[in-house]
Scaffold this motif. Structure first.
Motif, PDB file in Angstrom:
ATOM      1  N   THR A 409       0.746  -1.199  -0.206  1.00  0.00           N
ATOM      2  CA  THR A 409      -0.110   0.043  -0.045  1.00  0.00           C
ATOM      3  C   THR A 409       0.825   1.367  -0.030  1.00  0.00           C
ATOM      4  O   THR A 409       1.799   1.323   0.582  1.00  0.00           O
ATOM      5  CB  THR A 409      -1.055   0.067   1.198  1.00  0.00           C
ATOM      6  N   THR A 411       0.809   5.111   1.429  1.00  0.00           N
ATOM      7  CA  THR A 411       0.120   5.936   2.412  1.00  0.00           C
ATOM      8  C   THR A 411       0.878   7.312   2.307  1.00  0.00           C
ATOM      9  O   THR A 411       2.042   7.348   2.009  1.00  0.00           O
ATOM     10  CB  THR A 411       0.074   5.275   3.865  1.00  0.00           C
ATOM     11  N   TYR A 527      -4.920   0.693  -3.770  1.00  0.00           N
ATOM     12  CA  TYR A 527      -4.361   0.876  -2.499  1.00  0.00           C
ATOM     13  C   TYR A 527      -3.518   2.011  -1.972  1.00  0.00           C
ATOM     14  O   TYR A 527      -2.525   1.969  -1.768  1.00  0.00           O
ATOM     15  CB  TYR A 527      -3.502  -0.432  -1.980  1.00  0.00           C
ATOM     16  N   THR A 529      -3.682   6.393  -0.213  1.00  0.00           N
ATOM     17  CA  THR A 529      -4.046   7.072   0.355  1.00  0.00           C
ATOM     18  C   THR A 529      -3.236   8.177   0.852  1.00  0.00           C
ATOM     19  O   THR A 529      -2.294   7.783   1.036  1.00  0.00           O
ATOM     20  CB  THR A 529      -4.867   6.253   1.739  1.00  0.00           C
ATOM     21  N   ARG A 530      -4.086   9.282   1.118  1.00  0.00           N
ATOM     22  CA  ARG A 530      -3.230  10.405   1.641  1.00  0.00           C
ATOM     23  C   ARG A 530      -3.115  10.296   3.002  1.00  0.00           C
ATOM     24  O   ARG A 530      -2.131  11.094   3.852  1.00  0.00           O
ATOM     25  CB  ARG A 530      -3.765  11.748   1.487  1.00  0.00           C
ATOM     26  N   VAL A 539      -5.899  -0.144   3.827  1.00  0.00           N
ATOM     27  CA  VAL A 539      -5.953   0.572   2.963  1.00  0.00           C
ATOM     28  C   VAL A 539      -6.988   0.210   1.903  1.00  0.00           C
ATOM     29  O   VAL A 539      -6.559  -1.090   1.381  1.00  0.00           O
ATOM     30  CB  VAL A 539      -4.852   1.285   2.047  1.00  0.00           C
ATOM     31  N   SER A 543      -9.656   4.554  -3.225  1.00  0.00           N
ATOM     32  CA  SER A 543      -9.301   5.572  -2.212  1.00  0.00           C
ATOM     33  C   SER A 543      -9.383   7.025  -2.741  1.00  0.00           C
ATOM     34  O   SER A 543      -9.518   7.286  -3.934  1.00  0.00           O
ATOM     35  CB  SER A 543      -7.595   5.408  -1.845  1.00  0.00           C
ATOM     36  N   ARG A 544      -9.327   8.043  -1.792  1.00  0.00           N
ATOM     37  CA  ARG A 544      -9.485   9.469  -1.996  1.00  0.00           C
ATOM     38  C   ARG A 544      -8.267   9.968  -2.285  1.00  0.00           C
ATOM     39  O   ARG A 544      -7.720  10.331  -1.304  1.00  0.00           O
ATOM     40  CB  ARG A 544     -10.292  10.225  -1.100  1.00  0.00           C
ATOM     41  N   VAL A 545      -7.876  10.033  -3.672  1.00  0.00           N
ATOM     42  CA  VAL A 545      -6.673  10.800  -3.835  1.00  0.00           C
ATOM     43  C   VAL A 545      -6.584  12.001  -4.670  1.00  0.00           C
ATOM     44  O   VAL A 545      -5.603  12.741  -5.088  1.00  0.00           O
ATOM     45  CB  VAL A 545      -5.727   9.795  -4.515  1.00  0.00           C
TER      46      VAL A 545
END
Length: 545
Positions: A409, A411, A527, A529-530, A539, A543-545
Motif C-alpha cells: 500500500t 500511504t 491501495y 491514500t493520503r 487501505v 481511495s480518495r487521492v
C-alpha cells in the motif's frame, strides 16, 4: 502495528517503561497461546506453559539484543517450554488423553470452520507430539503470523532443514485428513477395522487406518477435489484466548506481588484476567473447494478465494494462471488497458505494441533506503520524495509459501502519484518455462507448488511496475499469507521506456505496456491514500487521492 513501531515498544520496555511492557505482553499473548495450544493439542498444561513462557520472556527481555528478532525469540522460548514439559512429564498416552477440550475442537468452534478447513483442524490430533510442535509453527506461518525465517529460528534448525521437516509434516497431515474423511464415510470394511477402537486418535490406529485406506477403493477416493492445507489456512485468524483464561491460570497460582516483581504491571495482569477479543475470520467453502474469508469491518481487506479447481465452478474473481503456453490469448476490450483501477483488467495480446510513454519532468527522487530498497518482510516500508520515476519489482515465492497475497500500500501521499507503465517481459500470470522440471511454472505458481492469489478486484501485476511520484509517499510491504518481496528503486524515463518497448533480451513473452495518459487522468495505483493509517494493510482499493 508495523515493525518500526514494535521496535520502539520493545526498546521502551527494555528501558523500564511499564506502559510499553503492558502493550508488549498483551499484544503477543494470543500468539504464544496459539503456538502452545496447538503443539499440546489443548492439554490442561497449556495454561501453565503459556504463563511460564510469558514470565520468562519478561524476565529475560533485557538480554534481547535485536528487537527485530523479538517474535522468533518469544516463540523459541515457548518451544523450549513445550519440550521441557515433555521431558519432565514423560507422559503416557493415557495421561495425554486427559484434556479439557482439544485444540482442534477449539479451532473449529471459535473460528467457525467448515468443510475442508474443519477437516484440517480435526486431522491435527492424529499427528505425533513432535509433528504437532512443528505444525503449530507452520500453521502460523501459512496464516501470516510467522515468516519461514522465524519458524526455523523458533524450531532451532536451519531454513533448509525446516523446509524438509515442514514437507514431511504436510505429508502426514494430508494422510491424517484422509483418515478424517474415511471415518466420516460409510465403508463397511472400515467399520470392521474400527470395531475395537475407543475413538481416541493415536499412532497405532493411524497406521492401521492408513493401511486400510490405501487398499480400499471407497475410502481412498475423495468425494471432492482436495484443497492443499496451506491454501485452506491462509489468512486464518488466531484462536482467541478462552474466557476462562484467568489470572490464576495465566500465572500458575503465583500471587500478584510475585508477578509484579518480574515486571508485570496491574494493567498486564488485568489484561490476562479479561476475555481477549481477537479477529475471527469466518470461512465458507464454495464450489470446487475454493474458499472465501470474511473479516470484521476495519480489519485488513478479505483474502481472495483460492484458485478454482473445479470444472463446474462458476466463480473466478481473479485471472487464473494459463494452463499451457499454447492457450489462446485473452480478448482485449475496447477500454484502454489500465484505465480501470478498481476492477480486474484483461491482459493485452502478447504481440501488442505498447504505446508511447509521455514525458514528465524529472528532478530526481530520494529514498529512505538509498539507491535500492529490498523489502522482504511484513512491516518494512520505503519513503520516496521528489519528482521522477520509480520501479517496483515483484519477487513472488509460491514455492516458499503460497496463498492469498496482501497487497502493498501507498500511504501519506502529498502531491501526485501515477501508475505509468508495466514491464519486465511478462505479466505475473504468464506461463514461463516449458514444464520439463515441475509440470509448468508461472509467476503466480503452479499445481505442484501452490498458487499466489490476488485479492478480489485487484489488477494482475507485471514483474516490473513503474510509477511517477511528484511529492512524497510511503510504500509498505504487507506480507501476510503468501510470500513475496519488493525491490524499489528510483529510475529515469529512459530505463522505463527501454523496458516497456524492448523488454528482457531473452525469453520475453510480451514487452510491456504504457498506462500513462500524459495528464492527470493517468491511472493511480490501487491501495493508495493520503492518510497514514496505523495498519497500512487496511487501505481500501477505492481511495480518495
Amino acid at each position: 502495528m508495523d515493525g518500526r513501531e514494535w521496535r520502539s515498544v520493545i526498546a521502551a520496555a527494555q528501558a523500564g517503561d511499564r506502559r510499553a511492557l503492558d502493550e508488549l505482553t498483551a499484544g503477543w499473548l494470543p500468539l504464544v497461546y496459539n503456538v502452545v495450544g496447538r503443539a499440546l493439542n489443548g492439554h490442561a498444561d497449556v495454561d501453565d506453559v503459556v504463563q511460564e513462557t510469558m514470565l520468562r520472556a519478561v524476565g529475560n527481555l533485557g538480554s534481547l539484543r535485536d528487537p527485530d528478532s523479538f517474535r522468533s525469540w518469544l516463540v523459541a522460548i515457548a518451544m523450549r517450554q513445550i519440550r521441557d514439559r515433555a521431558r519432565r512429564r514423560q507422559t503416557s498416552p493415557l495421561d495425554e488423553a486427559a484434556v479439557e477440550q482439544d485444540f482442534a475442537e477449539l479451532t473449529v468452534v471459535r473460528l467457525g470452520l467448515e468443510g475442508q478447513r474443519r477437516e484440517v483442524a480435526e486431522a491435527v490430533p492424529w499427528l505425533d507430539a513432535e509433528d504437532r510442535q512443528l505444525l503449530s509453527l507452520w500453521w502460523l506461518e501459512v496464516a501470516g503470523e510467522l515468516t519461514r525465517r522465524e519458524l526455523a529460528a523458533a524450531a532451532g534448525i536451519s531454513r533448509q532443514h525446516a523446509a524438509v521437516r515442514v514437507q514431511r509434516v504436510k505429508e502426514r497431515l494430508e494422510a491424517a485428513r484422509g483418515i478424517v474423511r474415511a471415518l466420516d464415510g460409510a465403508c463397511p470394511g472400515l467399520r470392521e477395522v474400527t470395531a475395537g477402537w475407543d475413538g481416541r486418535p493415536d499412532s497405532v490406529w493411524r497406521k492401521r487406518l492408513a493401511r486400510h485406506i490405501r487398499g480400499c477403493g471407497r475410502c481412498g477416493d475423495p468425494r471432492e477435489t482436495v484443497v492443499p492445507a496451506e491454501r485452506l489456512l491462509v489468512g486464518l485468524a488466531l484462536v482467541p484466548l478462552p474466557v476462562g483464561f484467568t489470572l490464576s491460570l495465566a500465572l500458575g497460582g503465583k500471587t500478584a506481588a510475585a508477578a509484579a516483581s518480574v515486571g508485570w504491571s496491574a494493567k498486564v495482569l488485568g489484561a490476562l484476567t479479561q476475555p481477549v477479543v481477537a479477529v475471527t475470520a469466518g470461512a465458507a467453502l464454495v464450489a470446487g473447494g475454493a474458499y472465501v474469508v470474511t473479516q470484521p469491518s476495519g480489519e485488513p481487506p478479505p483474502r481472495a478465494a483460492a484458485p478454482n479447481t473445479s470444472a463446474t465452478a462458476t466463480r473466478s474473481p481473479t485471472p487464473t494462471p494459463t494452463a499451457t503456453p499454447s492457450s489462446p490469448a485473452p480478448q482485449r476490450t475496447a477500454r484502454s488497458y489500465g484505465s480501470v483501477v478498481d476492477a480486474v483488467d484483461q491482459a493485452p495480446d502478447p504481440g501488442a505494441d505498447p504505446g508511447a510513454l509521455p514525458r514528465r519532468p524529472e528532478s530526481g527522487l530520494s529514498s529512505t533506503w538509498g539507491a535500492k530498497a529490498v523489502m522482504q518482510h511484513r512491516g518494512e516500508s520505503v519513503t520516496l520524495d521528489g519528482r521522477g520515476y520509480v520501479l517496483v519489482r515483484w519477487q513472488i515465492a509460491p514455492h516458499d509459501r503460497p496463498g492469498a497475497l496482501a497487497m502493498p500500500t501507498w500511504t501519506g501521499l502529498k502531491g501526485r502519484l501515477f501508475h505509468v507503465a508495466s514491464g519486465g517481459g511478462r505479466r505475473m500470470d504468464d506461463v514461463i518455462g516449458d514444464g520439463s522440471d515441475r509440470g509448468y511454472v508461472t509467476g503466480m505458481g503452479g499445481p505442484d507448488i501452490g498458487y499466489t492469489v490476488l485479492p478480489d478486484g485487484t489488477q494482475q501485476m507485471w514483474q516490473n511496475e513503474y510509477f511517477y511520484v511528484d511529492g512524497t509517499v510511503t510504500l509498505h510491504l504487507n506480507e501476510r499469507g503468501a510470500s513475496y518481496g519488493l525491490t524499489v528503486m528510483p529510475v529515469d524515463r529512459a530505463a522505463v521506456d527501454e523496458d516497456v518497448h524492448h523488454g528482457p533480451a531473452q525469453g520475453a513473452l510480451r514487452y510491456g505496456l504504457v498506462r500513462d495518459t500524459g495528464d492527470d487522468t493517468a491511472p493511480v495505483p490501487q491501495y493508495v491514500t493520503r492518510a497514514t493509517p496505523a495498519d497500512p494493510a487496511t487501505v481500501a482499493r477505492r481511495s480518495r487521492v
